[in-house]
Design a protein around this motif. Structure first.
Motif, PDB file in Angstrom:
ATOM      1  N   VAL A  19      -5.630  -9.910   5.317  1.00  0.00           N
ATOM      2  CA  VAL A  19      -6.611  -9.537   4.583  1.00  0.00           C
ATOM      3  C   VAL A  19      -5.811  -8.150   3.585  1.00  0.00           C
ATOM      4  N   VAL A  20      -4.986  -7.364   4.503  1.00  0.00           N
ATOM      5  CA  VAL A  20      -4.396  -6.382   4.043  1.00  0.00           C
ATOM      6  C   VAL A  20      -3.318  -6.809   2.503  1.00  0.00           C
ATOM      7  N   LEU A  21      -2.706  -7.826   2.738  1.00  0.00           N
ATOM      8  CA  LEU A  21      -2.088  -8.366   1.849  1.00  0.00           C
ATOM      9  C   LEU A  21      -2.641  -9.055   0.544  1.00  0.00           C
ATOM     10  N   VAL A  22      -3.936  -9.684   0.666  1.00  0.00           N
ATOM     11  CA  VAL A  22      -4.623 -10.231  -0.189  1.00  0.00           C
ATOM     12  C   VAL A  22      -5.343  -8.948  -0.890  1.00  0.00           C
ATOM     13  N   GLY A  23      -5.641  -7.962  -0.108  1.00  0.00           N
ATOM     14  CA  GLY A  23      -6.234  -7.041  -0.875  1.00  0.00           C
ATOM     15  C   GLY A  23      -5.202  -6.078  -1.750  1.00  0.00           C
ATOM     16  N   PHE A  24      -4.294  -5.810  -1.458  1.00  0.00           N
ATOM     17  CA  PHE A  24      -3.066  -5.269  -2.296  1.00  0.00           C
ATOM     18  C   PHE A  24      -2.897  -6.204  -3.523  1.00  0.00           C
ATOM     19  N   SER A  25      -2.835  -7.696  -3.260  1.00  0.00           N
ATOM     20  CA  SER A  25      -2.898  -8.290  -4.269  1.00  0.00           C
ATOM     21  C   SER A  25      -3.929  -8.236  -5.452  1.00  0.00           C
ATOM     22  N   LYS A  26      -5.407  -8.315  -4.906  1.00  0.00           N
ATOM     23  CA  LYS A  26      -6.661  -8.182  -5.525  1.00  0.00           C
ATOM     24  C   LYS A  26      -6.696  -6.832  -6.287  1.00  0.00           C
ATOM     25  N   GLY A  27      -6.228  -5.789  -5.697  1.00  0.00           N
ATOM     26  CA  GLY A  27      -6.037  -4.313  -6.369  1.00  0.00           C
ATOM     27  C   GLY A  27      -4.896  -4.442  -7.487  1.00  0.00           C
ATOM     28  N   GLY A  28      -4.082  -5.376  -7.489  1.00  0.00           N
ATOM     29  CA  GLY A  28      -3.004  -5.511  -8.552  1.00  0.00           C
ATOM     30  C   GLY A  28      -1.636  -5.549  -8.286  1.00  0.00           C
ATOM     31  N   ALA A 213     -10.798  -5.003   3.736  1.00  0.00           N
ATOM     32  CA  ALA A 213     -10.494  -5.801   2.474  1.00  0.00           C
ATOM     33  C   ALA A 213     -10.790  -4.697   1.370  1.00  0.00           C
ATOM     34  N   VAL A 214     -11.955  -3.885   1.459  1.00  0.00           N
ATOM     35  CA  VAL A 214     -12.310  -2.781   0.461  1.00  0.00           C
ATOM     36  C   VAL A 214     -11.028  -1.738   0.514  1.00  0.00           C
ATOM     37  N   LEU A 215     -10.676  -1.239   1.386  1.00  0.00           N
ATOM     38  CA  LEU A 215      -9.670  -0.289   1.492  1.00  0.00           C
ATOM     39  C   LEU A 215      -8.528  -0.991   0.929  1.00  0.00           C
ATOM     40  N   ALA A 216      -8.105  -1.960   1.303  1.00  0.00           N
ATOM     41  CA  ALA A 216      -6.617  -2.621   0.856  1.00  0.00           C
ATOM     42  C   ALA A 216      -6.742  -2.781  -0.848  1.00  0.00           C
ATOM     43  N   THR A 217      -7.954  -3.376  -1.310  1.00  0.00           N
ATOM     44  CA  THR A 217      -8.012  -3.515  -2.564  1.00  0.00           C
ATOM     45  C   THR A 217      -8.093  -2.227  -3.477  1.00  0.00           C
ATOM     46  N   LEU A 218      -8.492  -0.984  -2.789  1.00  0.00           N
ATOM     47  CA  LEU A 218      -8.577   0.146  -3.779  1.00  0.00           C
ATOM     48  C   LEU A 218      -6.974   0.570  -3.734  1.00  0.00           C
ATOM     49  N   SER A 219      -6.368   0.430  -2.489  1.00  0.00           N
ATOM     50  CA  SER A 219      -4.986   0.960  -2.445  1.00  0.00           C
ATOM     51  C   SER A 219      -3.903   0.225  -3.400  1.00  0.00           C
ATOM     52  N   GLY A 220      -4.287  -1.076  -3.653  1.00  0.00           N
ATOM     53  CA  GLY A 220      -3.369  -1.851  -4.605  1.00  0.00           C
ATOM     54  C   GLY A 220      -3.771  -1.536  -5.997  1.00  0.00           C
ATOM     55  N   ARG A 226      -0.385   3.238 -11.334  1.00  0.00           N
ATOM     56  CA  ARG A 226       0.768   4.305 -11.623  1.00  0.00           C
ATOM     57  C   ARG A 226       2.198   3.842 -11.648  1.00  0.00           C
ATOM     58  N   MET A 227       2.309   2.551 -11.966  1.00  0.00           N
ATOM     59  CA  MET A 227       3.548   1.916 -11.870  1.00  0.00           C
ATOM     60  C   MET A 227       3.899   1.484 -13.392  1.00  0.00           C
ATOM     61  N   ARG A 228       5.170   1.734 -13.739  1.00  0.00           N
ATOM     62  CA  ARG A 228       5.784   1.633 -15.089  1.00  0.00           C
ATOM     63  C   ARG A 228       5.924  -0.105 -15.200  1.00  0.00           C
ATOM     64  N   ALA A 229       6.058  -0.381 -16.595  1.00  0.00           N
ATOM     65  CA  ALA A 229       6.150  -1.938 -16.978  1.00  0.00           C
ATOM     66  C   ALA A 229       7.567  -2.229 -16.408  1.00  0.00           C
ATOM     67  N   GLU A 230       8.603  -1.233 -16.379  1.00  0.00           N
ATOM     68  CA  GLU A 230       9.880  -1.668 -16.181  1.00  0.00           C
ATOM     69  C   GLU A 230      10.225  -2.028 -14.553  1.00  0.00           C
ATOM     70  N   VAL A 231       9.202  -1.400 -13.736  1.00  0.00           N
ATOM     71  CA  VAL A 231       9.221  -1.605 -12.180  1.00  0.00           C
ATOM     72  C   VAL A 231       8.282  -2.826 -12.264  1.00  0.00           C
ATOM     73  N   PHE A 232       7.045  -2.917 -12.648  1.00  0.00           N
ATOM     74  CA  PHE A 232       5.971  -3.777 -12.530  1.00  0.00           C
ATOM     75  C   PHE A 232       6.443  -5.172 -12.416  1.00  0.00           C
ATOM     76  N   TYR A 233       7.244  -5.697 -13.509  1.00  0.00           N
ATOM     77  CA  TYR A 233       7.657  -7.135 -13.682  1.00  0.00           C
ATOM     78  C   TYR A 233       8.470  -7.201 -12.764  1.00  0.00           C
ATOM     79  N   PRO A 234       9.667  -6.890 -12.638  1.00  0.00           N
ATOM     80  CA  PRO A 234      10.723  -7.201 -11.458  1.00  0.00           C
ATOM     81  C   PRO A 234      10.019  -7.162 -10.076  1.00  0.00           C
TER      82      PRO A 234
END
Length: 256
Positions: A19-28, A213-220, A226-234
């Motif tokens: 649930v934590v991993l999926v929540g991080f994913s769902k948060g982005g 699930a709620v906590l993990a999603t908001l954390s993601g 706050r992540m830059r594009a040059e970091v996000f895509y790699p």
């Protein structure tokens, strides 16, 4: 509790990690992370039951993600992809009893690795030149995403094959993927119910996992905003590789 699936401590630990991993994913934070939910939970319970428990949790995460990313999306991508996703879900429903979970995982994992290898071999280790929208290509990959999402909650790589080369701003990309999979998961409710995956034990267990699930999603969402594009895509491509390897391994083990 008699109806609580995760009465064993190790089963509960696996469910919480999933649930934590999926929540991080769902948060982005890396859409590929969502693919690890069912495999990790399936370490303790049958994969079909894991998928049934996870869908209500995914719907709750989708609601949080839609709020967190409200107003941020690419309308053209959604218009091109959502019809194909509906077709893919329909195919998944009709063929649910014919295709093994192992075969689906192997196919999805191979697609993920081929996609990532293409990107790396092209020399675009940072960010590739944006690709233009294409309705035919969008429909194809959206159908695959709808199908693999239905049978294994594994629609991330096919979605990424089409959407990531568009070079969208990370916030727009994430908001678009949130809406896409929120719609896909809502559509999946009817066929999942028809297949009997929402029994009382599964629903009680899913409800117990909702606060995490709620906590993990908001954390993601907090991290990605706050992540830059040059970091996000790699980071996204690295996650695609890791998950692709895991899915291929799971698929081969299941088929051998």
């Amino acid at each position: 509790m008699q109806d609580f699936v995760f009465s064993d401590p190790w089963a509960l630990l696996a469910a919480c990690l999933a649930v934590v991993l999926v929540g991080f994913s769902k948060g982005g934070l890396g859409g590929a992370l969502a693919l690890l939910g069912v495999p990790i939970m399936a370490l303790a319970i049958p994969p079909v039951q894991a998928a049934g428990i996870l869908l209500p949790v995914l719907l709750a995460m989708d609601a949080i993600s839609l709020w967190a990313w409200r107003g941020t999306y690419h309308a053209g991508t959604l218009k091109r992809m959502l019809p194909g996703a509906v077709v893919g879900i329909g195919i998944g429903w009709l063929t649910a009893a014919l295709v093994s979970d192992g075969a689906v995982r192997l196919i999805v994992g191979a697609l993920a690795l081929i996609f990532a290898a293409r990107w790396l071999l092209s020399g675009n280790v940072r960010r590739a030149a944006p690709r233009a929208e294409n309705t035919a290509r969008a429909s194809l990959w959206a159908s695959v995403a709808g199908y693999t999402s239905f049978v294994a909650h594994a629609g991330g790589p096919p979605f990424q094959v089409y959407a990531m080369p568009l070079g969208l701003d990370p916030r727009v990309y994430t908001g678009t993927s949130v809406i896409f999979f929120a719609v896909v998961n809502v559509i999946k409710v009817v066929p999942y119910a028809a297949l009997g995956q929402f029994d009382p034990a599964n629903l009680i267990s899913a409800a117990a996992l909702l606060p995490l699930a709620v906590l993990a999603t908001l954390s993601g969402a907090f991290v990605v905003k706050r992540m830059r594009a040059e970091v996000f895509y790699p980071v996204m491509y690295a996650l695609v590789v890791l998950v692709g390897l895991r899915l291929c391994w799971d698929g081969l083990v299941a088929l051998i």
